[in-house]
Write a protein that holds these residues in place. Structure first.
Motif, PDB file in Angstrom:
ATOM      1  N   VAL A  25       2.787   2.329   5.081  1.00 14.31           N
ATOM      2  CA  VAL A  25       3.438   3.547   5.579  1.00 14.31           C
ATOM      3  C   VAL A  25       2.989   4.732   4.718  1.00 14.31           C
ATOM      4  O   VAL A  25       2.653   5.803   5.228  1.00 14.31           O
ATOM      5  CB  VAL A  25       4.980   3.407   5.559  1.00 14.31           C
ATOM      6  N   GLN A  26       2.942   4.521   3.403  1.00 17.21           N
ATOM      7  CA  GLN A  26       2.554   5.617   2.503  1.00 17.21           C
ATOM      8  C   GLN A  26       1.087   6.004   2.685  1.00 17.21           C
ATOM      9  O   GLN A  26       0.734   7.175   2.569  1.00 17.21           O
ATOM     10  CB  GLN A  26       2.844   5.243   1.031  1.00 17.21           C
ATOM     11  N   GLU A  27       0.227   5.024   3.008  1.00 15.10           N
ATOM     12  CA  GLU A  27      -1.184   5.353   3.294  1.00 15.10           C
ATOM     13  C   GLU A  27      -1.279   6.188   4.566  1.00 15.10           C
ATOM     14  O   GLU A  27      -2.050   7.139   4.648  1.00 15.10           O
ATOM     15  CB  GLU A  27      -2.028   4.070   3.448  1.00 15.10           C
ATOM     16  N   ILE A  28      -0.468   5.825   5.567  1.00 13.74           N
ATOM     17  CA  ILE A  28      -0.497   6.587   6.830  1.00 13.74           C
ATOM     18  C   ILE A  28       0.052   7.993   6.588  1.00 13.74           C
ATOM     19  O   ILE A  28      -0.429   8.965   7.182  1.00 13.74           O
ATOM     20  CB  ILE A  28       0.292   5.848   7.936  1.00 13.74           C
ATOM     21  N   LYS A  29       1.012   8.102   5.685  1.00 13.79           N
ATOM     22  CA  LYS A  29       1.553   9.435   5.368  1.00 13.79           C
ATOM     23  C   LYS A  29       0.424  10.338   4.850  1.00 13.79           C
ATOM     24  O   LYS A  29       0.317  11.509   5.229  1.00 13.79           O
ATOM     25  CB  LYS A  29       2.685   9.332   4.341  1.00 13.79           C
ATOM     26  N   LYS A  30      -0.454   9.756   4.022  1.00 15.16           N
ATOM     27  CA  LYS A  30      -1.589  10.553   3.501  1.00 15.16           C
ATOM     28  C   LYS A  30      -2.460  11.037   4.658  1.00 15.16           C
ATOM     29  O   LYS A  30      -2.939  12.163   4.651  1.00 15.16           O
ATOM     30  CB  LYS A  30      -2.435   9.703   2.543  1.00 15.16           C
ATOM     31  N   PHE A  70       3.447  -1.293  16.035  1.00 14.23           N
ATOM     32  CA  PHE A  70       3.080  -0.434  14.903  1.00 14.23           C
ATOM     33  C   PHE A  70       4.312   0.081  14.163  1.00 14.23           C
ATOM     34  O   PHE A  70       4.601   1.286  14.183  1.00 14.23           O
ATOM     35  CB  PHE A  70       2.248   0.757  15.408  1.00 14.23           C
ATOM     36  N   PRO A  71       5.061  -0.811  13.493  1.00 12.58           N
ATOM     37  CA  PRO A  71       6.258  -0.350  12.782  1.00 12.58           C
ATOM     38  C   PRO A  71       5.925   0.764  11.783  1.00 12.58           C
ATOM     39  O   PRO A  71       6.714   1.684  11.588  1.00 12.58           O
ATOM     40  CB  PRO A  71       6.766  -1.611  12.069  1.00 12.58           C
ATOM     41  N   GLU A  72       4.697   0.703  11.205  1.00 16.05           N
ATOM     42  CA  GLU A  72       4.313   1.707  10.187  1.00 16.05           C
ATOM     43  C   GLU A  72       4.273   3.114  10.795  1.00 16.05           C
ATOM     44  O   GLU A  72       4.667   4.081  10.143  1.00 16.05           O
ATOM     45  CB  GLU A  72       2.927   1.379   9.601  1.00 16.05           C
ATOM     46  N   PHE A 119      -8.858   5.292   3.313  1.00 18.89           N
ATOM     47  CA  PHE A 119      -7.487   4.964   2.906  1.00 18.89           C
ATOM     48  C   PHE A 119      -7.466   3.498   2.438  1.00 18.89           C
ATOM     49  O   PHE A 119      -8.409   2.749   2.701  1.00 18.89           O
ATOM     50  CB  PHE A 119      -6.515   5.210   4.075  1.00 18.89           C
ATOM     51  N   LYS A 120      -6.357   3.131   1.765  1.00 14.83           N
ATOM     52  CA  LYS A 120      -6.357   1.785   1.166  1.00 14.83           C
ATOM     53  C   LYS A 120      -5.123   0.961   1.556  1.00 14.83           C
ATOM     54  O   LYS A 120      -4.327   0.573   0.690  1.00 14.83           O
ATOM     55  CB  LYS A 120      -6.438   1.902  -0.366  1.00 14.83           C
ATOM     56  N   PRO A 121      -4.959   0.718   2.863  1.00 13.36           N
ATOM     57  CA  PRO A 121      -3.786  -0.072   3.270  1.00 13.36           C
ATOM     58  C   PRO A 121      -3.931  -1.532   2.806  1.00 13.36           C
ATOM     59  O   PRO A 121      -5.030  -2.080   2.852  1.00 13.36           O
ATOM     60  CB  PRO A 121      -3.824   0.015   4.804  1.00 13.36           C
ATOM     61  N   LEU A 139       4.274  -3.495   3.797  1.00  9.99           N
ATOM     62  CA  LEU A 139       4.524  -2.598   4.933  1.00  9.99           C
ATOM     63  C   LEU A 139       4.821  -1.186   4.423  1.00  9.99           C
ATOM     64  O   LEU A 139       4.262  -0.192   4.908  1.00  9.99           O
ATOM     65  CB  LEU A 139       5.681  -3.130   5.780  1.00  9.99           C
ATOM     66  N   GLU A 140       5.631  -1.128   3.383  1.00  8.01           N
ATOM     67  CA  GLU A 140       5.980   0.175   2.784  1.00  8.01           C
ATOM     68  C   GLU A 140       4.726   0.860   2.230  1.00  8.01           C
ATOM     69  O   GLU A 140       4.536   2.075   2.408  1.00  8.01           O
ATOM     70  CB  GLU A 140       7.022  -0.069   1.678  1.00  8.01           C
ATOM     71  N   GLN A 141       3.842   0.072   1.621  1.00  7.62           N
ATOM     72  CA  GLN A 141       2.593   0.634   1.069  1.00  7.62           C
ATOM     73  C   GLN A 141       1.729   1.195   2.215  1.00  7.62           C
ATOM     74  O   GLN A 141       1.158   2.279   2.090  1.00  7.62           O
ATOM     75  CB  GLN A 141       1.854  -0.491   0.316  1.00  7.62           C
TER      76      GLN A 141
END
Ligand code: HEM
Length: 277
Positions: free
Chosen positions: A196-201, A265-267, A174-176, A192-194
């Motif tokens: 979150v989207q990596e964690i979604k993947k 871990f807000p993400e 992944f590419k956080p 932070l938003e980016q």
């Protein structure tokens, strides 16, 4: 023939230093107030569990810092994290023993504690720093204790679980994008938003990354464990001292409630909002 406990080897009491342990509850009230031993023992047991939590977290950090990461190592980190989370559940429950102390009983010895305060629990702050909630403002409460400042500064300069979780998902492909000290608030928000989207993947492919998914959920358990402790502690404090000022000089319950927004871990919390079936 010698009976149980008559040999020269180790005994229960000698191994566990029970005699020394029992000598560590020194009441400040004189004559000792009936409830002061409860107050001391509950804090001392918290500090002992904090010590074990730090011991387990240090092992987890060492494992995840390994440059030669693999699934077995992540599994081992998860194994220790499960223990930390089990201890945290116990710590949340334990605070309720204090509810058996009537407010007037506490007032019977509270003035002796001034200005000592939970603010000065360096192990609690070490756990926060290790998790990723690093705040140098907290160091001011330890100006009287050089050793505590040294320990906290060491934690401040070391990898946190937050750093290491993102190291692990980077290792997995992944590419956080991580924050830099020089980032503006706006840049931090976007990064932070980016993340979150990596964690979604990751969450969308949980079965492909079982150990990393478990790690993420255990880290969320850890974060939730701190939050639940904060909420139960603040509730018990309100029940005992109402809205009186804290012995550490804060506004008391109002201050404690303000800490409920703190997260390692807000993400991991935010990703929930974006998940779909
Ligand atoms: C009668 C019981 C208790 C009362 C009335 C009480 C009260 C307070 C208050 C008012 C504060 C805010 C700081 C201040 O101004 O002093 C605080 C902070 C704190 N207390 Fe307690 N407390 C109690 C029991 C405990 C116990 C059993 C622990 C166990 C470790 C604990 C740990 C802490 C910690 C770590 C903080 C700092 C929290 C933070 O800054 O996020 N307290 N407490």
């Amino acid at each position: 023939m010698s009976g149980y406990g008559e040999g020269k080897g180790v005994s229960y009491n000698s191994y566990l230093k029970v005699k020394e342990l029992k000598e560590l509850q020194l009441c400040l009230s004189d004559p000792a107030h009936h409830d002061e031993p409860l107050f001391i023992i509950i804090h001392q047991t918290y500090e002992l569990w904090f010590k074990l939590i730090l011991h387990e977290l240090d092992s987890i950090v060492k494992i995840l810092e390994d440059t030669d990461l693999d699934d077995a190592k992540i599994w081992q980190a998860n194994f220790y994290l499960k223990r930390v989370v089990a201890i945290q559940k116990h710590l949340v429950n334990q605070i309720h023993i204090l509810e058996t102390m009537a407010p007037k009983e506490f007032l019977g010895f509270r003035n002796h504690l001034n200005p000592a305060s939970g603010f000065q629990s360096s192990q609690f702050r070490e756990i926060e720093f290790l998790g990723g909630m690093k705040d140098t403002n907290m160091l001011k409460y330890f100006s009287h204790e050089h050793a505590a400042v040294v320990d906290l500064q060491k934690r401040f300069d070391s990898h946190s679980l937050h750093d290491l979780f993102f190291k692990v998902i980077t290792w997995a492909g992944f590419k956080p994008v991580m924050d830099k000290e020089t980032d503006s608030e706006e840049e931090k928000k976007n990064k932070l938003e980016q993340r979150v989207q990596e964690i979604k993947k990751l969450y969308d492919q949980a079965a492909k990354y079982p150990h990393i998914y478990d790690l993420a959920e255990l880290l969320l358990d850890f974060d939730e464990g701190i939050l639940l402790w904060r909420k139960h502690h603040a509730t018990v404090v309100e029940r005992i001292i109402g809205f009186k000022q804290g012995t550490g000089g804060s506004e008391g319950v109002a201050y404690l409630k303000s800490t409920w927004t703190k997260k390692c871990f807000p993400e991991l919390w935010q990703v929930r909002t974006y998940l779909e079936i």
